[in-house]
Design a protein around this motif. Structure first.
Motif, PDB file in Angstrom:
ATOM      1  N   HIS A  16      10.278   8.610   3.374  1.00 12.88           N
ATOM      2  CA  HIS A  16       9.366   7.501   3.158  1.00 12.88           C
ATOM      3  C   HIS A  16       9.217   7.334   1.654  1.00 12.88           C
ATOM      4  O   HIS A  16       9.309   8.311   0.905  1.00 12.88           O
ATOM      5  N   VAL A  17       8.984   6.106   1.220  1.00 13.34           N
ATOM      6  CA  VAL A  17       8.833   5.802  -0.198  1.00 13.34           C
ATOM      7  C   VAL A  17       7.350   5.611  -0.497  1.00 13.34           C
ATOM      8  O   VAL A  17       6.675   4.824   0.176  1.00 13.34           O
ATOM      9  N   MET A  18       6.842   6.339  -1.491  1.00  5.80           N
ATOM     10  CA  MET A  18       5.445   6.226  -1.884  1.00  5.80           C
ATOM     11  C   MET A  18       5.355   5.837  -3.347  1.00  5.80           C
ATOM     12  O   MET A  18       6.171   6.286  -4.163  1.00  5.80           O
ATOM     13  N   PHE A  30       0.338   4.368  -1.923  1.00  6.75           N
ATOM     14  CA  PHE A  30       0.836   3.343  -1.010  1.00  6.75           C
ATOM     15  C   PHE A  30       2.224   3.714  -0.508  1.00  6.75           C
ATOM     16  O   PHE A  30       3.087   4.099  -1.300  1.00  6.75           O
ATOM     17  N   LEU A  31       2.440   3.564   0.787  1.00  3.01           N
ATOM     18  CA  LEU A  31       3.790   3.630   1.327  1.00  3.01           C
ATOM     19  C   LEU A  31       4.426   2.264   1.122  1.00  3.01           C
ATOM     20  O   LEU A  31       3.753   1.241   1.203  1.00  3.01           O
ATOM     21  N   HIS A 101      -1.838   8.794   9.578  1.00  7.07           N
ATOM     22  CA  HIS A 101      -2.611   9.806   8.845  1.00  7.07           C
ATOM     23  C   HIS A 101      -2.465  11.172   9.498  1.00  7.07           C
ATOM     24  O   HIS A 101      -2.276  12.185   8.806  1.00  7.07           O
ATOM     25  N   GLU A 102      -2.526  11.227  10.816  1.00 13.38           N
ATOM     26  CA  GLU A 102      -2.411  12.495  11.545  1.00 13.38           C
ATOM     27  C   GLU A 102      -1.030  13.119  11.332  1.00 13.38           C
ATOM     28  O   GLU A 102      -0.910  14.316  11.071  1.00 13.38           O
ATOM     29  N   ASN A 103       0.021  12.321  11.430  1.00 15.20           N
ATOM     30  CA  ASN A 103       1.373  12.840  11.209  1.00 15.20           C
ATOM     31  C   ASN A 103       1.543  13.349   9.782  1.00 15.20           C
ATOM     32  O   ASN A 103       2.171  14.386   9.563  1.00 15.20           O
ATOM     33  N   ILE A 112      -2.221   8.660   2.525  1.00 12.11           N
ATOM     34  CA  ILE A 112      -1.893   7.294   2.105  1.00 12.11           C
ATOM     35  C   ILE A 112      -3.140   6.410   2.212  1.00 12.11           C
ATOM     36  O   ILE A 112      -3.984   6.609   3.080  1.00 12.11           O
ATOM     37  N   ASP A 113      -3.233   5.473   1.299  1.00  9.00           N
ATOM     38  CA  ASP A 113      -4.373   4.569   1.262  1.00  9.00           C
ATOM     39  C   ASP A 113      -4.015   3.171   1.734  1.00  9.00           C
ATOM     40  O   ASP A 113      -4.900   2.344   1.934  1.00  9.00           O
ATOM     41  N   GLY A 114      -2.739   2.896   1.915  1.00  5.25           N
ATOM     42  CA  GLY A 114      -2.305   1.597   2.404  1.00  5.25           C
ATOM     43  C   GLY A 114      -0.790   1.543   2.492  1.00  5.25           C
ATOM     44  O   GLY A 114      -0.092   2.435   2.005  1.00  5.25           O
TER      45      GLY A 114
END
Length: 148
Positions: A16-18, A30-31, A101-103, A112-114
């Motif tokens: 995933h890119v953050m 952010f993702l 969020h759980e994963n 992550i916030d968004g």
């Protein structure tokens, strides 16, 4: 304008890119989701950045991955900043992201916030360079405010 990306290893199965940015002047993670049509924010998490957000139920349904139909709302983010670019009075979508969020907690990944989706990525003409681990935004100056 370029900002660094972080590649989050998802148990050797992919990435995933953050990126980091700001919501109303406060640091946020952010993702980047190139497959998402809109940018979305969890209604519970957004309260860290906005006191008493005014959620307005969105007409219709939002299609999720796997064909899940999800109820969503919209609300206004006064200032959403990515690097030196500020989107003012951005109409955001609120969507329950608790499963994500759980994963992330289980995988011990950063919170992550968004999720930044196609609406912002297209508007800012985003290009992701995985080799250099950067995302470039090349939106015309007239469309966004640039902070110095």
């Amino acid at each position: 304008m370029e900002i660094p990306i972080q590649l989050l290893d998802i148990e050797g199965e992919g990435f995933h890119v953050m990126i980091q940015g700001k919501i109303n002047g406060m640091e946020a993670n952010f993702l980047i989701d190139t497959g998402a049509s809109r940018s979305v924010f969890d209604p519970t998490v957004i309260t860290k950045f906005i006191e008493n957000p005014n959620f307005e139920k969105k007409e219709g349904i939002t299609a999720g991955v796997g064909g899940n139909d999800l109820e969503s709302s919209t609300f206004i983010i006064k200032s959403l900043t990515l690097g030196t670019i500020e989107l003012s009075n951005y109409e955001a979508v609120a969507l329950d992201l608790e499963n994500i969020h759980e994963n992330y907690r289980k995988l011990r990944l950063p919170a992550i916030d968004g999720i930044i989706g196609g609406d912002i990525l297209v508007k800012l003409k985003a290009t992701i360079n995985y080799r250099l681990r950067k995302i470039r935004f090349t939106a015309p100056r007239s469309k966004v405010k640039r902070n110095k």
